[in-house]
Write an enzyme that holds these catalytic residues in place. Structure first.
Site, PDB file in Angstrom:
ATOM      1  N   ASP A 168       0.812  -1.213   0.000  1.00 53.97           N
ATOM      2  CA  ASP A 168       0.000   0.000   0.000  1.00 53.97           C
ATOM      3  C   ASP A 168       0.846   1.264   0.000  1.00 53.97           C
ATOM      4  O   ASP A 168       0.539   2.222  -0.722  1.00 53.97           O
ATOM      5  CB  ASP A 168      -0.935  -0.013   1.221  1.00 53.97           C
ATOM      6  CG  ASP A 168      -1.894   1.163   1.239  1.00 53.97           C
ATOM      7  OD1 ASP A 168      -3.014   1.025   0.737  1.00 53.97           O
ATOM      8  OD2 ASP A 168      -1.504   2.238   1.748  1.00 53.97           O
ATOM      9  N   PHE A 196      -5.482   2.160   0.349  1.00 53.50           N
ATOM     10  CA  PHE A 196      -5.756   1.512  -0.933  1.00 53.50           C
ATOM     11  C   PHE A 196      -5.880   0.002  -0.793  1.00 53.50           C
ATOM     12  O   PHE A 196      -6.548  -0.638  -1.612  1.00 53.50           O
ATOM     13  CB  PHE A 196      -4.693   1.898  -1.958  1.00 53.50           C
ATOM     14  CG  PHE A 196      -4.718   3.362  -2.302  1.00 53.50           C
ATOM     15  CD1 PHE A 196      -5.919   4.028  -2.480  1.00 53.50           C
ATOM     16  CD2 PHE A 196      -3.542   4.091  -2.406  1.00 53.50           C
ATOM     17  CE1 PHE A 196      -5.965   5.389  -2.787  1.00 53.50           C
ATOM     18  CE2 PHE A 196      -3.570   5.445  -2.720  1.00 53.50           C
ATOM     19  CZ  PHE A 196      -4.780   6.095  -2.902  1.00 53.50           C
ATOM     20  N   ASP A 197      -5.252  -0.596   0.209  1.00 57.57           N
ATOM     21  CA  ASP A 197      -5.527  -1.997   0.508  1.00 57.57           C
ATOM     22  C   ASP A 197      -7.000  -2.175   0.874  1.00 57.57           C
ATOM     23  O   ASP A 197      -7.667  -3.102   0.408  1.00 57.57           O
ATOM     24  CB  ASP A 197      -4.652  -2.470   1.673  1.00 57.57           C
ATOM     25  CG  ASP A 197      -3.340  -3.088   1.216  1.00 57.57           C
ATOM     26  OD1 ASP A 197      -3.316  -3.689   0.133  1.00 57.57           O
ATOM     27  OD2 ASP A 197      -2.345  -2.958   1.940  1.00 57.57           O
ATOM     28  N   VAL A 198      -7.494  -1.307   1.736  1.00 53.28           N
ATOM     29  CA  VAL A 198      -8.893  -1.395   2.152  1.00 53.28           C
ATOM     30  C   VAL A 198      -9.813  -1.145   0.959  1.00 53.28           C
ATOM     31  O   VAL A 198     -10.809  -1.849   0.749  1.00 53.28           O
ATOM     32  CB  VAL A 198      -9.178  -0.396   3.287  1.00 53.28           C
ATOM     33  CG1 VAL A 198     -10.668  -0.357   3.616  1.00 53.28           C
ATOM     34  CG2 VAL A 198      -8.371  -0.761   4.529  1.00 53.28           C
ATOM     35  N   GLY A 201      -9.824  -4.128  -1.280  1.00 50.34           N
ATOM     36  CA  GLY A 201     -10.622  -5.184  -0.670  1.00 50.34           C
ATOM     37  C   GLY A 201     -12.104  -4.963  -0.905  1.00 50.34           C
ATOM     38  O   GLY A 201     -12.852  -5.901  -1.232  1.00 50.34           O
TER      39      GLY A 201
END
Length: 430
Positions: A168, A196-198, A201
């Site tokens: 991220d 951006f990971d979230v 997801g």
């Protein structure tokens, strides 16, 4: 999934194993949730994938978390900890069952392939192509399980960026987010979370659910691909549009907004207050409460474009009045008349505010000594509520039962399913 007379072929009709029943606590009825009965084979780790599969588990899906012998990296991301377990890991892994499989071992790789063959959804975040050597890539899974929805999360897609590791922080830098974050005269900063990971997801969940809708109608699965950089660029919204549609490269403005004023922290008698009076009506009510009734009639401040152009002249007028009372007092007065504003809290203050608003932000997952406080799923369903039955699993906690199930003939009830006997289900601990 529940059979639909108007849908395409079911798992049984296609000759592939049907998904196991929903997870159930010993002695309890079937799990609630709109995705009850869905089997998810989770080959992801760290954040984007585990966050996605946690959301699916909350909504009733049966998620089997496949970990290597050393476990998900976040198990060791400490501090902080709760009972010697990383709170990072705890935060994105509720509702799952863990089996440790070494994909370099032929027997374990075969068990992993069998899990994928039985699953409704397979999700992974290996480097693109990394699972092909184990027969777990999309093409291999689709050949034996054509109804599977196979979701891949990568950093930079499957083209020339396929070999670039996708963390991220890298994406925050590469996408341009860091160039927008921080003081105008200072260095770029990362966001306080792996945003951006979230986001990726969440995009994975959206893609999976859309593909399941298609699968229900046609019986056909498909490959859903998400990458962090694309999630980042769409997530930059107005800044992305400024460049793509207007040819403008946005720049760092601290806490100010490029297109709206006031829309930033402003000092009060004791601490800063976020003020977000984004339209003329809100600005008029702000000025009324502040005791500035003539300001909205000033041509420099009549409309948002005027206020934005003359922000340096308007800001001192607002700050002078805000300095007469504290942030919380202004918050109460301004929200009473519909002016968006709020104090800048620490995390504990954010949870306290959610409690005040009746949002019940903390729920317990699991029971007894295994119960873990966790943040509530933000989605509420009127008919099929989310559930919080299984605590984040210990490494290979359910391995013996799951390996036995995968070795059994297709169609045998999965451990923990409504058809399985309570004794020996994965919810029981040795």
């Amino acid at each position: 999934m529940v059979d639909d007379p108007g849908s395409g072929p079911t798992a049984a009709e296609e000759g592939r194993p049907q998904a196991a029943g929903p997870v159930a606590e010993p002695g309890a009825g079937p799990a609630a949730g709109p995705l009850a009965g869905l089997l998810v084979a989770d080959f992801s780790r760290v954040l984007a994938g585990p966050y996605a599969t946690m959301l699916l588990a909350d909504m009733g899906a049966e998620v089997v978390k496949v970990e290597g012998p050393q476990g998900d990296e976040t198990r060791g991301w400490t501090p902080p900890v709760r009972d010697e377990v990383s709170t990072y890991y705890l935060g994105v892994n509720r509702g799952k069952r863990s089996v440790a499989l070494d994909l370099h071992d032929p027997a374990d790789a075969a068990a992993a392939r069998e899990l994928a063959r039985r699953a409704d959804v397979v999700i992974e975040n290996f480097k693109p192509g990394g699972l092909a050597r184990y027969g777990l890539d999309y093409e291999a899974v689709a050949a034996v399980n054509p109804g599977a929805v196979y979701a891949s999360i990568s950093g930079f897609g499957t083209g020339p960026g396929r070999h670039v590791p996708g963390y991220d922080l890298m994406v925050q830098a590469i996408s341009g987010l860091m160039s927008l974050t921080g003081d105008p005269e200072g260095p770029p900063f990362r966001a306080g979370i792996s945003v951006f990971d979230v986001m990726a997801g969440n995009h994975a969940v959206i893609g999976i659910l859309a593909a399941l809708r298609h699968r229900d109608a046609t019986g056909q699965g498909q490959h859903v691909e998400v990458n962090l950089l694309s999630s980042a660029l769409t997530g930059l919204v107005n800044h992305s549009s400024a460049y793509a549609a207007g040819g403008v490269v946005p720049y760092r403005m601290g806490n100010a907004h490029p297109s709206v004023f006031p829309y930033e922290p402003l000092p009060t008698a004791d601490s800063d207050l976020i003020v977000a009076a984004a339209n003329d009506g809100q600005f008029g009510r702000l000025c009324e409460v502040l005791g500035l009734p003539d300001v909205p009639a000033d041509p420099r401040f009549a409309h948002n474009a005027d206020r934005t152009a003359h922000r340096e002249e308007l800001r001192p007028l607002l700050v002078e009045r805000l300095a007469t009372r504290g942030a919380v007092e202004w918050f109460e007065a301004l929200t009473a008349v519909g002016v968006p504003c709020g104090p800048i809290n620490t995390i504990d203050g954010g949870f306290a505010m959610a409690e005040r608003f009746g949002l019940d932000p903390v729920v317990a997952v699991g029971e007894g000594e295994r119960a873990v406080p966790t943040t509530r799923n933000p989605i509420r369903f009127s008919a099929t509520p989310v559930g919080y039955k299984l605590p984040p699993p210990e490494l290979d906690e359910h391995g013996p039962q799951l390996r036995a199930w995968l070795a059994a003939p297709a169609g045998a009830p999965a451990p923990g399913s409504a058809a399985a006997p309570p004794e020996g289900t994965p919810n029981d601990r040795d």
